[in-house]
Design a protein around this motif. Structure first.
Motif, mmCIF file in Angstrom:
data_model
loop_
_atom_site.group_PDB
_atom_site.id
_atom_site.type_symbol
_atom_site.label_atom_id
_atom_site.label_comp_id
_atom_site.label_asym_id
_atom_site.label_seq_id
_atom_site.Cartn_x
_atom_site.Cartn_y
_atom_site.Cartn_z
ATOM 1 N N ASP A 86 0.836 -1.211 0.000
ATOM 2 C CA ASP A 86 0.000 0.000 0.000
ATOM 3 C C ASP A 86 0.867 1.256 0.000
ATOM 4 O OD1 ASP A 86 -2.232 -1.616 0.058
ATOM 5 O OD2 ASP A 86 -2.608 -1.335 2.213
ATOM 6 N N ASP A 87 1.988 1.223 0.737
ATOM 7 C CA ASP A 87 2.895 2.375 0.737
ATOM 8 C C ASP A 87 3.416 2.667 -0.667
ATOM 9 O OD1 ASP A 87 2.623 2.700 3.457
ATOM 10 O OD2 ASP A 87 4.523 1.719 3.981
ATOM 11 N N ARG A 88 3.773 1.607 -1.398
ATOM 12 C CA ARG A 88 4.288 1.801 -2.758
ATOM 13 C C ARG A 88 3.178 2.335 -3.681
ATOM 14 N NH1 ARG A 88 8.266 1.813 -0.788
ATOM 15 N NH2 ARG A 88 8.204 3.797 -1.900
ATOM 16 N N PHE A 89 1.949 1.907 -3.446
ATOM 17 C CA PHE A 89 0.813 2.393 -4.235
ATOM 18 C C PHE A 89 0.632 3.897 -3.994
ATOM 19 C CE2 PHE A 89 -3.664 3.194 -5.087
ATOM 20 C CZ PHE A 89 -3.903 2.493 -6.257
ATOM 21 N N ARG A 90 0.709 4.299 -2.739
ATOM 22 C CA ARG A 90 0.593 5.731 -2.423
ATOM 23 C C ARG A 90 1.734 6.519 -3.064
ATOM 24 N NH1 ARG A 90 -0.348 3.370 2.696
ATOM 25 N NH2 ARG A 90 -2.537 3.466 3.319
ATOM 26 N N SER A 91 2.939 5.942 -3.040
ATOM 27 C CA SER A 91 4.084 6.613 -3.661
ATOM 28 C C SER A 91 3.866 6.784 -5.162
ATOM 29 C CB SER A 91 5.368 5.821 -3.407
ATOM 30 O OG SER A 91 5.691 5.806 -2.030
ATOM 31 N N MET A 92 3.253 5.781 -5.788
ATOM 32 C CA MET A 92 2.945 5.885 -7.217
ATOM 33 C C MET A 92 1.996 7.051 -7.471
ATOM 34 S SD MET A 92 0.803 3.254 -9.657
ATOM 35 C CE MET A 92 -0.718 3.773 -8.850
ATOM 36 N N LEU A 93 0.942 7.172 -6.674
ATOM 37 C CA LEU A 93 -0.016 8.256 -6.866
ATOM 38 C C LEU A 93 0.656 9.618 -6.708
ATOM 39 C CD1 LEU A 93 -3.101 6.857 -4.892
ATOM 40 C CD2 LEU A 93 -2.659 6.725 -7.355
ATOM 41 N N ALA A 94 1.542 9.728 -5.702
ATOM 42 C CA ALA A 94 2.220 11.006 -5.474
ATOM 43 C C ALA A 94 3.224 11.322 -6.574
ATOM 44 C CB ALA A 94 2.924 10.980 -4.115
ATOM 45 N N ALA A 95 3.980 10.314 -7.008
ATOM 46 C CA ALA A 95 5.039 10.538 -7.992
ATOM 47 C C ALA A 95 4.483 10.891 -9.364
ATOM 48 C CB ALA A 95 5.931 9.302 -8.099
ATOM 49 N N THR A 96 3.323 10.341 -9.704
ATOM 50 C CA THR A 96 2.765 10.570 -11.043
ATOM 51 C C THR A 96 1.892 11.822 -11.117
ATOM 52 O OG1 THR A 96 0.920 9.062 -10.489
ATOM 53 C CG2 THR A 96 2.800 8.137 -11.704
ATOM 54 N N ARG A 97 1.579 12.421 -9.979
ATOM 55 C CA ARG A 97 0.679 13.580 -9.981
ATOM 56 C C ARG A 97 1.167 14.702 -10.911
ATOM 57 N NH1 ARG A 97 0.241 14.140 -4.713
ATOM 58 N NH2 ARG A 97 -1.468 12.639 -4.641
ATOM 59 N N THR A 99 -9.936 3.077 -4.288
ATOM 60 C CA THR A 99 -11.222 3.132 -3.600
ATOM 61 C C THR A 99 -11.436 1.903 -2.727
ATOM 62 O OG1 THR A 99 -12.168 4.416 -5.417
ATOM 63 C CG2 THR A 99 -13.716 3.307 -3.943
ATOM 64 N N SER A 100 -11.118 0.720 -3.270
ATOM 65 C CA SER A 100 -11.336 -0.520 -2.511
ATOM 66 C C SER A 100 -10.422 -0.606 -1.289
ATOM 67 C CB SER A 100 -11.137 -1.731 -3.411
ATOM 68 O OG SER A 100 -9.763 -1.834 -3.809
ATOM 69 N N ARG A 101 -9.226 -0.017 -1.359
ATOM 70 C CA ARG A 101 -8.291 -0.015 -0.222
ATOM 71 C C ARG A 101 -8.430 1.226 0.654
ATOM 72 N NH1 ARG A 101 -3.842 -3.635 -1.176
ATOM 73 N NH2 ARG A 101 -4.802 -5.380 -2.285
ATOM 74 N N ARG A 102 -9.334 2.131 0.264
ATOM 75 C CA ARG A 102 -9.520 3.394 0.995
ATOM 76 C C ARG A 102 -8.217 4.178 1.069
ATOM 77 N NH1 ARG A 102 -13.565 1.594 6.011
ATOM 78 N NH2 ARG A 102 -15.195 0.725 4.682
ATOM 79 N N ILE A 103 -7.500 4.229 -0.045
ATOM 80 C CA ILE A 103 -6.244 4.972 -0.143
ATOM 81 C C ILE A 103 -6.506 6.288 -0.855
ATOM 82 C CG2 ILE A 103 -3.970 4.975 -1.232
ATOM 83 C CD1 ILE A 103 -3.849 1.972 -0.792
#
Length: 432
Positions: A397-408, A428-432
């Protein structure tokens, strides 16, 4: 505060930063510290955060009494009985309504690690009951169950498998530890229990419940010492070092990695590679370039000498070594070398390690994006998303959040836009 060379504002800011690790939004300022110095105390839930902030600065445990906050307990008393302590820990972890007591605790950088000579040979002090007798068949069943849970962890992540491990610890392993047995069988059961505790701690760490992981790891060290099991003792210390380096505590990671190496003078080549690779990563994070490269070479030589390639949780293989090569290169500023090494690690890793594919593939994408290789990064993120829905892991999940931040900043790129469209339902399913 004098020893830390901190003023009021510096202590307040350190406490606020430390509190964010466990979701406490603290807003202390210099005036709050002035009140503490005048004799008042922080809120009970914030006191452990204050003590941990001081411990991290001073690199040793700090008690409430030493800090000047008297008559305020900072921790729940741990049972001095090994089995009772295991039952208490596992029972809390099994109960969703009480799990917050464990997961809201802070990771400690100044934890006192029991030395091997202080633990070994003390298993005879454990209380036993004559109403149950066990043999090697029970030991083998515990080892087999631990191996099966490890396989599930590799494929689906620690969040899915850990409740099963905690239940097995309380309901099966604890009674076996109290059973009547020969000395040989008792030592073997203690060793199997230590291995299971190490795995459970690793899964807690994977879920990013880092203080809980430390408690399981400490129990694993204790059981391994009782069993005279050098391998699991050193493997656990090495796992604690991995946790520390992942959290950015390089000096703590190095202390733990060095302790693991010092405690394993008779280690075979695979274990030497296992330990030296972690020492190299910790040294690189602390900025010791020469030491990191020397340890990395030692790990490479030891891996060349290793013969067995059998899979076991806590094992070390060529993919793991290439991962360490990548991390050392990245810490030392060689991004291209880091990318090549991580690509090689991805290529040679056995397919069963699904969680590692998600984490390391995402990490590779982050590094490629930093190097300006956007399309390659998006390709690797898409590969990671192929496996991500099946993996229940806080670190994934941490890496997923990093992906969202890095690609913004790149969201207008059509490849990035497609990636984010694909990721949206997963978030949405992970509430991230």
């Amino acid at each position: 505060m004098t020893e830390a060379a901190w003023g009021n504002g510096e202590l307040a800011r350190a406490v606020n930063r430390t509190g964010t690790e466990i979701g406490q939004r603290l807003t202390y300022d210099a005036s709050a510290v002035s009140h503490w110095l005048g004799g008042t105390s922080p809120a009970a839930k914030a006191l452990p955060v204050v003590l941990e902030a001081l411990a991290r600065r001073l690199k040793r445990p700090i008690t409430a009494v030493e800090a000047g906050f008297r008559n305020m307990p900072t921790t729940v008393d741990e049972s001095t009985d090994t089995v009772a302590g295991l039952i208490d820990l596992g029972s809390l972890d099994m109960d969703p309504s009480r799990r917050g007591v464990l997961t809201a605790s802070l990771y400690s950088v100044a934890l006192t690690i029991p030395g091997w000579p202080d633990l070994v040979g003390r298993f005879e002090k454990l209380r036993t009951t004559p109403h149950l007798r066990i043999g090697m068949a029970e030991v083998q069943s515990v080892a087999a169950m631990t191996e099966r849970i490890s396989d599930l962890d590799d494929q689906f992540g620690g969040r899915m498998a850990r409740p099963m491990a905690a239940s097995f610890l309380v309901n099966t392993i604890a009674p076996y530890l109290q059973a009547d047995a020969t000395e040989h069988v008792r030592e073997a059961m203690l060793s199997a229990a230590a291995d299971h505790c190490y795995l459970t701690g690793y899964m807690a760490m994977d879920e990013r419940h880092d203080a809980l992981a430390q408690r399981y790891y400490m129990k694993a060290l204790e059981l391994a010492g009782h069993a005279g099991d050098h391998l699991t003792y050193c493997t656990t210390l090495r796992g604690m070092s991995v946790q520390a380096v992942d959290l950015g505590h390089g000096s703590t990671a190095l202390r733990l990695a060095d302790a693991a190496s010092a405690a394993s003078p008779q280690a075979g080549p695979r274990m030497r590679a296992f330990l030296a690779g972690q020492q190299a990563h910790a040294l690189a994070q602390t900025g010791d370039r020469a030491g990191a490269l020397a340890m990395l070479r030692e790990a490479e030589v030891a891996m060349e000498q290793a013969e067995s390639k059998a899979k076991a949780h806590g094992s070390y293989d060529p993919a793991s070594l290439s991962y360490h090569v990548a991390q050392v290169n990245y810490e030392l500023g060689n991004r291209d070398g880091a990318i090549r090494a991580l690509q090689h690690s991805e290529k040679v890793r056995p397919a069963v390690y699904r969680r590692a594919r998600v984490r390391h593939g995402s990490m590779l994408a982050e590094w490629q994006l930093e190097a300006g290789r956007l399309e390659e990064a998006v390709q690797n993120w898409n590969r990671a998303l192929d496996d991500y829905p099946a993996v229940q892991s806080g670190r994934a999940d941490d890496r997923f959040r990093s992906m969202l931040a890095a690609t913004r900043p790149h969201r207008r790129n059509p490849h990035v836009r497609d990636l984010l469209e694909r990721a949206r339902p997963m978030a949405t399913s992970r509430r991230i």
